[in-house]
Scaffold this motif. Structure first.
Motif, PDB file in Angstrom:
ATOM      1  N   MET A 257     135.260  44.556  37.962  1.00 21.54           N
ATOM      2  CA  MET A 257     134.569  43.294  37.728  1.00 21.54           C
ATOM      3  C   MET A 257     133.859  42.151  38.271  1.00 21.54           C
ATOM      4  SD  MET A 257     133.825  42.002  34.299  1.00 21.54           S
ATOM      5  CE  MET A 257     135.804  42.564  33.886  1.00 21.54           C
ATOM      6  N   LYS A 258     133.036  42.062  39.138  1.00 25.09           N
ATOM      7  CA  LYS A 258     132.589  40.944  39.038  1.00 25.09           C
ATOM      8  C   LYS A 258     132.491  39.901  38.565  1.00 25.09           C
ATOM      9  CE  LYS A 258     129.863  42.983  42.972  1.00 25.09           C
ATOM     10  NZ  LYS A 258     129.474  44.180  43.120  1.00 25.09           N
ATOM     11  N   LEU A 259     133.019  38.295  38.867  1.00 23.35           N
ATOM     12  CA  LEU A 259     132.506  37.258  38.546  1.00 23.35           C
ATOM     13  C   LEU A 259     130.832  37.399  37.310  1.00 23.35           C
ATOM     14  CD1 LEU A 259     134.047  35.009  37.779  1.00 23.35           C
ATOM     15  CD2 LEU A 259     132.522  33.711  39.488  1.00 23.35           C
ATOM     16  N   LEU A 260     130.492  37.384  37.782  1.00 24.08           N
ATOM     17  CA  LEU A 260     129.088  37.384  37.464  1.00 24.08           C
ATOM     18  C   LEU A 260     128.642  38.310  36.181  1.00 24.08           C
ATOM     19  CD1 LEU A 260     126.000  36.873  39.643  1.00 24.08           C
ATOM     20  CD2 LEU A 260     126.782  35.567  38.178  1.00 24.08           C
ATOM     21  N   ASN A 261     129.461  39.780  35.435  1.00 21.39           N
ATOM     22  CA  ASN A 261     129.158  40.265  35.140  1.00 21.39           C
ATOM     23  C   ASN A 261     130.657  39.723  34.043  1.00 21.39           C
ATOM     24  OD1 ASN A 261     128.134  42.132  35.982  1.00 21.39           O
ATOM     25  ND2 ASN A 261     129.673  43.651  37.143  1.00 21.39           N
ATOM     26  N   PHE A 262     131.041  39.332  34.595  1.00 17.27           N
ATOM     27  CA  PHE A 262     132.488  38.492  33.315  1.00 17.27           C
ATOM     28  C   PHE A 262     131.804  37.466  32.805  1.00 17.27           C
ATOM     29  CE2 PHE A 262     136.055  35.760  32.867  1.00 17.27           C
ATOM     30  CZ  PHE A 262     136.966  36.476  32.363  1.00 17.27           C
ATOM     31  N   VAL A 263     131.130  36.575  33.383  1.00 14.78           N
ATOM     32  CA  VAL A 263     130.534  35.500  32.886  1.00 14.78           C
ATOM     33  C   VAL A 263     129.660  36.052  32.323  1.00 14.78           C
ATOM     34  CG1 VAL A 263     129.207  33.829  33.566  1.00 14.78           C
ATOM     35  CG2 VAL A 263     131.261  33.649  34.694  1.00 14.78           C
ATOM     36  N   SER A 264     128.690  36.408  32.383  1.00 15.90           N
ATOM     37  CA  SER A 264     128.107  37.475  31.131  1.00 15.90           C
ATOM     38  C   SER A 264     128.868  38.171  30.068  1.00 15.90           C
ATOM     39  CB  SER A 264     126.788  37.279  32.223  1.00 15.90           C
ATOM     40  OG  SER A 264     127.509  39.051  32.489  1.00 15.90           O
ATOM     41  N   GLN A 265     129.596  39.013  30.904  1.00 15.03           N
ATOM     42  CA  GLN A 265     130.927  39.201  29.361  1.00 15.03           C
ATOM     43  C   GLN A 265     130.722  38.184  28.486  1.00 15.03           C
ATOM     44  OE1 GLN A 265     132.793  42.297  30.912  1.00 15.03           O
ATOM     45  NE2 GLN A 265     133.994  42.910  28.759  1.00 15.03           N
ATOM     46  N   TYR A 266     131.283  36.808  29.401  1.00 14.77           N
ATOM     47  CA  TYR A 266     131.978  36.782  28.509  1.00 14.77           C
ATOM     48  C   TYR A 266     131.956  35.257  28.247  1.00 14.77           C
ATOM     49  CZ  TYR A 266     136.022  39.143  28.116  1.00 14.77           C
ATOM     50  OH  TYR A 266     136.556  40.092  28.109  1.00 14.77           O
ATOM     51  N   PRO A 267     130.322  34.929  27.510  1.00 11.17           N
ATOM     52  CA  PRO A 267     128.876  33.558  28.032  1.00 11.17           C
ATOM     53  C   PRO A 267     129.557  32.271  27.218  1.00 11.17           C
ATOM     54  CG  PRO A 267     128.176  34.944  26.679  1.00 11.17           C
ATOM     55  CD  PRO A 267     129.374  35.484  25.867  1.00 11.17           C
ATOM     56  N   ASP A 268     130.580  32.413  26.168  1.00 11.91           N
ATOM     57  CA  ASP A 268     130.649  31.396  25.748  1.00 11.91           C
ATOM     58  C   ASP A 268     132.132  30.974  25.085  1.00 11.91           C
ATOM     59  OD1 ASP A 268     130.675  33.160  23.388  1.00 11.91           O
ATOM     60  OD2 ASP A 268     128.493  32.162  22.542  1.00 11.91           O
ATOM     61  N   GLU A 269     132.465  29.825  24.503  1.00 10.88           N
ATOM     62  CA  GLU A 269     133.606  29.734  24.308  1.00 10.88           C
ATOM     63  C   GLU A 269     134.363  31.128  23.409  1.00 10.88           C
ATOM     64  OE1 GLU A 269     135.851  28.179  26.324  1.00 10.88           O
ATOM     65  OE2 GLU A 269     136.858  27.131  24.285  1.00 10.88           O
ATOM     66  N   ALA A 270     133.458  30.599  22.194  1.00 10.28           N
ATOM     67  CA  ALA A 270     133.276  32.261  20.513  1.00 10.28           C
ATOM     68  C   ALA A 270     134.507  33.413  21.721  1.00 10.28           C
ATOM     69  CB  ALA A 270     132.689  32.397  19.903  1.00 10.28           C
ATOM     70  N   SER A 271     133.725  33.434  22.310  1.00 12.47           N
ATOM     71  CA  SER A 271     133.506  35.078  22.930  1.00 12.47           C
ATOM     72  C   SER A 271     134.873  35.033  23.535  1.00 12.47           C
ATOM     73  CB  SER A 271     131.905  35.444  23.887  1.00 12.47           C
ATOM     74  OG  SER A 271     132.470  34.732  24.671  1.00 12.47           O
ATOM     75  N   CYS A 272     135.376  34.087  24.108  1.00 12.63           N
ATOM     76  CA  CYS A 272     136.702  33.694  25.300  1.00 12.63           C
ATOM     77  C   CYS A 272     137.592  34.097  24.048  1.00 12.63           C
ATOM     78  CB  CYS A 272     136.727  32.866  26.079  1.00 12.63           C
ATOM     79  SG  CYS A 272     136.174  32.610  27.214  1.00 12.63           S
ATOM     80  N   ARG A 273     137.591  32.451  23.392  1.00  9.80           N
ATOM     81  CA  ARG A 273     138.695  32.930  22.211  1.00  9.80           C
ATOM     82  C   ARG A 273     138.408  34.053  20.975  1.00  9.80           C
ATOM     83  NH1 ARG A 273     137.042  27.929  20.865  1.00  9.80           N
ATOM     84  NH2 ARG A 273     134.910  28.538  18.990  1.00  9.80           N
ATOM     85  N   ALA A 274     137.852  34.486  20.386  1.00  8.52           N
ATOM     86  CA  ALA A 274     137.638  36.149  20.328  1.00  8.52           C
ATOM     87  C   ALA A 274     138.424  37.717  20.911  1.00  8.52           C
ATOM     88  CB  ALA A 274     136.550  36.803  19.671  1.00  8.52           C
ATOM     89  N   LYS A 275     137.772  37.217  22.252  1.00 10.68           N
ATOM     90  CA  LYS A 275     139.053  37.989  23.144  1.00 10.68           C
ATOM     91  C   LYS A 275     140.841  38.095  22.847  1.00 10.68           C
ATOM     92  CE  LYS A 275     139.434  41.660  26.196  1.00 10.68           C
ATOM     93  NZ  LYS A 275     138.804  43.395  25.524  1.00 10.68           N
ATOM     94  N   PHE A 276     140.581  35.944  24.000  1.00  6.32           N
ATOM     95  CA  PHE A 276     142.245  36.059  24.173  1.00  6.32           C
ATOM     96  C   PHE A 276     143.020  36.237  22.606  1.00  6.32           C
ATOM     97  CE2 PHE A 276     145.119  32.705  23.448  1.00  6.32           C
ATOM     98  CZ  PHE A 276     146.101  33.245  24.897  1.00  6.32           C
ATOM     99  N   LYS A 277     142.417  36.251  21.423  1.00  4.53           N
ATOM    100  CA  LYS A 277     142.918  36.967  19.999  1.00  4.53           C
ATOM    101  C   LYS A 277     143.403  37.866  20.280  1.00  4.53           C
ATOM    102  CE  LYS A 277     143.379  36.618  14.686  1.00  4.53           C
ATOM    103  NZ  LYS A 277     143.228  37.663  15.153  1.00  4.53           N
ATOM    104  N   GLU A 278     142.204  38.904  20.472  1.00  3.25           N
ATOM    105  CA  GLU A 278     143.026  40.314  20.395  1.00  3.25           C
ATOM    106  C   GLU A 278     143.783  40.390  21.381  1.00  3.25           C
ATOM    107  OE1 GLU A 278     138.549  41.999  21.333  1.00  3.25           O
ATOM    108  OE2 GLU A 278     139.497  43.919  22.902  1.00  3.25           O
ATOM    109  N   TYR A 279     143.826  39.947  22.937  1.00  2.89           N
ATOM    110  CA  TYR A 279     144.803  39.798  23.742  1.00  2.89           C
ATOM    111  C   TYR A 279     146.666  39.753  22.854  1.00  2.89           C
ATOM    112  CZ  TYR A 279     148.465  39.165  27.813  1.00  2.89           C
ATOM    113  OH  TYR A 279     148.280  38.779  28.959  1.00  2.89           O
TER     114      TYR A 279
END
Ligand SMILES: [Zn+2]
Length: 97
Positions: free
Chosen positions: A1-23
């Protein structure tokens, strides 16, 4: 995954936290107090609460982010860079002359 795709997939703190919780849920959360595996998720405080002992741990507890005040997004990008570098190391365009 390219960094830009990655960044747009997780655009903010909330999306990162949600993903991290899932993990973390997938990995299985273990209570540091009693070793219990069953937890309630306290959404307002973003804590896991052990079903057995009622003790709480933060989403970051027992992870690489433990004790860090850095935003989740920072960690996500750092971890992404590390893992994607590892996969393609040395990078093809890395010039050793
Ligand atoms: Zn416990």
């Amino acid at each position: 995954m390219k960094l830009l795709n990655f960044v747009s997939q997780y655009p903010d703190e909330a999306s990162c936290r949600a993903k991290f919780k899932e993990y973390r849920d997938k990995q299985g959360v273990i209570c540091p107090h009693c070793g219990g595996k069953a937890h309630y998720w306290k959404k307002d405080k973003e804590n896991y609460e052990g079903k057995a002992c009622g003790k709480r741990q933060s989403l970051r507890a027992n992870t690489v982010m433990h004790g860090s005040q850095l935003p989740f997004r920072y960690w996500f990008i750092a971890i992404h860079l590390l893992t994607s570098t590892k996969k393609s190391f040395p990078p093809r365009n890395f010039n050793v002359s």
